[in-house]
Scaffold this motif. Sequence first.
Motif, PDB file in Angstrom:
ATOM      1  N   LYS A 136       5.257  -4.776  -0.518  1.00 29.65           N
ATOM      2  CA  LYS A 136       4.239  -4.258  -1.425  1.00 29.65           C
ATOM      3  C   LYS A 136       4.474  -2.778  -1.721  1.00 29.65           C
ATOM      4  O   LYS A 136       4.217  -2.314  -2.840  1.00 29.65           O
ATOM      5  CB  LYS A 136       2.844  -4.482  -0.832  1.00 29.65           C
ATOM      6  CG  LYS A 136       2.459  -5.954  -0.755  1.00 29.65           C
ATOM      7  CD  LYS A 136       1.102  -6.130  -0.085  1.00 29.65           C
ATOM      8  CE  LYS A 136       0.744  -7.605   0.044  1.00 29.65           C
ATOM      9  NZ  LYS A 136      -0.550  -7.793   0.767  1.00 29.65           N
ATOM     10  N   LEU A 137       4.964  -2.032  -0.725  1.00 31.16           N
ATOM     11  CA  LEU A 137       5.330  -0.642  -0.985  1.00 31.16           C
ATOM     12  C   LEU A 137       6.499  -0.567  -1.955  1.00 31.16           C
ATOM     13  O   LEU A 137       6.520   0.269  -2.861  1.00 31.16           O
ATOM     14  CB  LEU A 137       5.682   0.066   0.322  1.00 31.16           C
ATOM     15  CG  LEU A 137       4.515   0.604   1.151  1.00 31.16           C
ATOM     16  CD1 LEU A 137       5.013   1.143   2.490  1.00 31.16           C
ATOM     17  CD2 LEU A 137       3.769   1.689   0.396  1.00 31.16           C
TER      18      LEU A 137
ATOM     19  N   GLY B 276      -1.368   3.190  -1.911  1.00 33.00           N
ATOM     20  CA  GLY B 276      -1.103   1.908  -2.540  1.00 33.00           C
ATOM     21  C   GLY B 276      -2.295   0.973  -2.469  1.00 33.00           C
ATOM     22  O   GLY B 276      -2.212  -0.172  -2.899  1.00 33.00           O
ATOM     23  N   GLY B 277      -3.394   1.473  -1.892  1.00 33.27           N
ATOM     24  CA  GLY B 277      -4.599   0.655  -1.794  1.00 33.27           C
ATOM     25  C   GLY B 277      -4.745  -0.021  -0.444  1.00 33.27           C
ATOM     26  O   GLY B 277      -3.802  -0.071   0.356  1.00 33.27           O
ATOM     27  N   PRO B 278      -5.947  -0.574  -0.173  1.00 33.93           N
ATOM     28  CA  PRO B 278      -6.231  -1.185   1.135  1.00 33.93           C
ATOM     29  C   PRO B 278      -5.273  -2.299   1.532  1.00 33.93           C
ATOM     30  O   PRO B 278      -5.014  -2.500   2.719  1.00 33.93           O
ATOM     31  CB  PRO B 278      -7.660  -1.723   0.951  1.00 33.93           C
ATOM     32  CG  PRO B 278      -8.260  -0.867  -0.111  1.00 33.93           C
ATOM     33  CD  PRO B 278      -7.131  -0.535  -1.053  1.00 33.93           C
ATOM     34  N   ALA B 279      -4.722  -3.008   0.543  1.00 35.09           N
ATOM     35  CA  ALA B 279      -3.805  -4.102   0.864  1.00 35.09           C
ATOM     36  C   ALA B 279      -2.499  -3.613   1.481  1.00 35.09           C
ATOM     37  O   ALA B 279      -1.742  -4.408   2.055  1.00 35.09           O
ATOM     38  CB  ALA B 279      -3.500  -4.916  -0.401  1.00 35.09           C
ATOM     39  N   LEU B 280      -2.235  -2.304   1.371  1.00 36.71           N
ATOM     40  CA  LEU B 280      -0.969  -1.752   1.881  1.00 36.71           C
ATOM     41  C   LEU B 280      -1.146  -0.932   3.152  1.00 36.71           C
ATOM     42  O   LEU B 280      -0.217  -0.239   3.576  1.00 36.71           O
ATOM     43  CB  LEU B 280      -0.290  -0.896   0.804  1.00 36.71           C
ATOM     44  CG  LEU B 280       0.560  -1.660  -0.213  1.00 36.71           C
ATOM     45  CD1 LEU B 280      -0.300  -2.488  -1.145  1.00 36.71           C
ATOM     46  CD2 LEU B 280       1.418  -0.707  -1.025  1.00 36.71           C
ATOM     47  N   ILE B 281      -2.307  -1.020   3.772  1.00 33.79           N
ATOM     48  CA  ILE B 281      -2.550  -0.204   4.972  1.00 33.79           C
ATOM     49  C   ILE B 281      -1.526  -0.492   6.054  1.00 33.79           C
ATOM     50  O   ILE B 281      -0.945   0.438   6.636  1.00 33.79           O
ATOM     51  CB  ILE B 281      -3.990  -0.432   5.489  1.00 33.79           C
ATOM     52  CG1 ILE B 281      -4.998   0.265   4.561  1.00 33.79           C
ATOM     53  CG2 ILE B 281      -4.145   0.102   6.919  1.00 33.79           C
ATOM     54  CD1 ILE B 281      -6.452  -0.003   4.909  1.00 33.79           C
ATOM     55  N   GLU B 282      -1.293  -1.734   6.368  1.00 35.34           N
ATOM     56  CA  GLU B 282      -0.373  -2.073   7.454  1.00 35.34           C
ATOM     57  C   GLU B 282       1.066  -1.671   7.122  1.00 35.34           C
ATOM     58  O   GLU B 282       1.815  -1.243   8.004  1.00 35.34           O
ATOM     59  CB  GLU B 282      -0.462  -3.560   7.795  1.00 35.34           C
ATOM     60  CG  GLU B 282      -1.754  -3.947   8.485  1.00 35.34           C
ATOM     61  CD  GLU B 282      -2.012  -3.134   9.752  1.00 35.34           C
ATOM     62  OE1 GLU B 282      -1.079  -3.014  10.578  1.00 35.34           O
ATOM     63  OE2 GLU B 282      -3.134  -2.620   9.908  1.00 35.34           O
ATOM     64  N   GLU B 283       1.447  -1.815   5.870  1.00 41.52           N
ATOM     65  CA  GLU B 283       2.812  -1.407   5.497  1.00 41.52           C
ATOM     66  C   GLU B 283       2.974   0.108   5.612  1.00 41.52           C
ATOM     67  O   GLU B 283       4.045   0.590   6.000  1.00 41.52           O
ATOM     68  CB  GLU B 283       3.135  -1.883   4.078  1.00 41.52           C
ATOM     69  CG  GLU B 283       3.318  -3.392   3.984  1.00 41.52           C
ATOM     70  CD  GLU B 283       3.947  -3.836   2.672  1.00 41.52           C
ATOM     71  OE1 GLU B 283       4.459  -2.973   1.928  1.00 41.52           O
ATOM     72  OE2 GLU B 283       3.920  -5.044   2.388  1.00 41.52           O
TER      73      GLU B 283
END
Length: 483
Positions: A319-320, A92-99
């Motif tokens: 975001k996921l 989902g891209g770097p913005a979704l790493i934590e999710e």
Amino acid sequence: MSLRLAIPVLLALAPAAFAAEQADLMIRHATVVDVEHATTRADQTVVVRGQDIVAVGSDRAMRKAWQARQQVDGKGRYLIPGLWDMHVHFGGGPALIEENKALMPLYIAHGITTIRDASGDLPGQVLQWRGEIASGQLAGPQLFTSGAKIEGVKPVWKGTIEVGSQADLDAAFVRLKRDKVDFVKITDSTLTPELFLAAVRGARANGLRASGHIPMALTVQQAVDAGISSIEHLDYAYKAGVKDEAGIAADFAAKRIDRAQATARLDAGFDPDTAMAAYRGFAAKGVFVTPTLNGGRILDFLDQDDHRDDPYLAYIGPKLQATYAWRVERAAKATPAQIQARHQEYHQVAAVLPMLQQAGVTIMAGTDAGFLNSFNYPGIGLHDELSLFVKEGLTPAQALSAATRAGPAWFGTLDRYGAVAPGKAADLVLLERNPLEDIEATRGIQYVVLRGQGYDRKALDALLEQTKAKVAAWKAEGAKQTP
């Protein structure tokens, strides 16, 4: 008692008192499930030291030989090897790493001790997580990964290694070997059929197992002959059972028909005798199949269940969840006739599952859970997959084997995993009921051992709450930022 009498008594007791070896954990009085032989052994005690099972036997014998700081009462419960999900995705891209990272506890909480990442668009991050999990820095299931998938030039999928020539392919294997990937994933968005086959052969030449999607312009047999090790998604196995598959592939390659026309001919051309011959060939060459039935079922029946009220959404980051939209929107545009065709196609493809089993093909349980794949949830999704396996014709024992022994067999590690026995890894799941009688029993988890560390029901619930709290915080933060 006089001192003279006491000394002999103490001496007599000393050998017994000091004979017991020290372990870390004992699960006592459990019924051990022998998945390989679909049998059970009652009143067994399993002894764990470090990350290993060191002894299994009657409780009486184990109590004499071992002592442990932690003991778990398994009476009336069933102990199985840890579950493996052999097809997951992070992305989902770097913005979704934590999710994505927050999904790890969901696997543990559902008894999944090993996962196989089949590539997304965060390959470097997943490789880092693999190392952190192995070293104990990150709590999560054992993680195998393909790293970046091999694809063609300018593919649909992001985060891939783009291959447009043999030189590109050679460079791809240099990178994958540098990354020490566990296997190779090859897909067919823009990769040419010739380079697809070269990639499969190249994986084997580099000592790696090849897994993937098979281009429409090739037959499944061509991929098998090239050396593919696992076929992802059941529809490719269905395709191998189409009598005129070679003609359809040739017409598509020559651009005489488009994808929709090719699919229509495949849907109409399945032949059981052709299929069984192909599947016996899979078995003879050691080709495994990962059906990912649940993902297909969800999408094919969105008209009956839109999943908007699924309680499990509380564990999936906002975001996921947003990545689910593209498949949902595409499915919503279908006409009534297309929806009916979707339903029929699901049942046609699912009917292949028991045929594979009958032909001796090893079936691996994998969910396709992760970003983009709408409402296909990490953790609980594996139990949904096993339920579908039984619904579509496998026995509970066969389904359980697909989730405990097939993965280790594919990776060549059955000497270490897939059984509750001395010398095996201490990855275990304690269930309320017997899964050999009812596969739904895999959902009733009371205790999980992951690399020797035990999680009781309270700890497992805490893992779920940990992810749920993070999701709630992300949603609240998103609400603040929305004007």
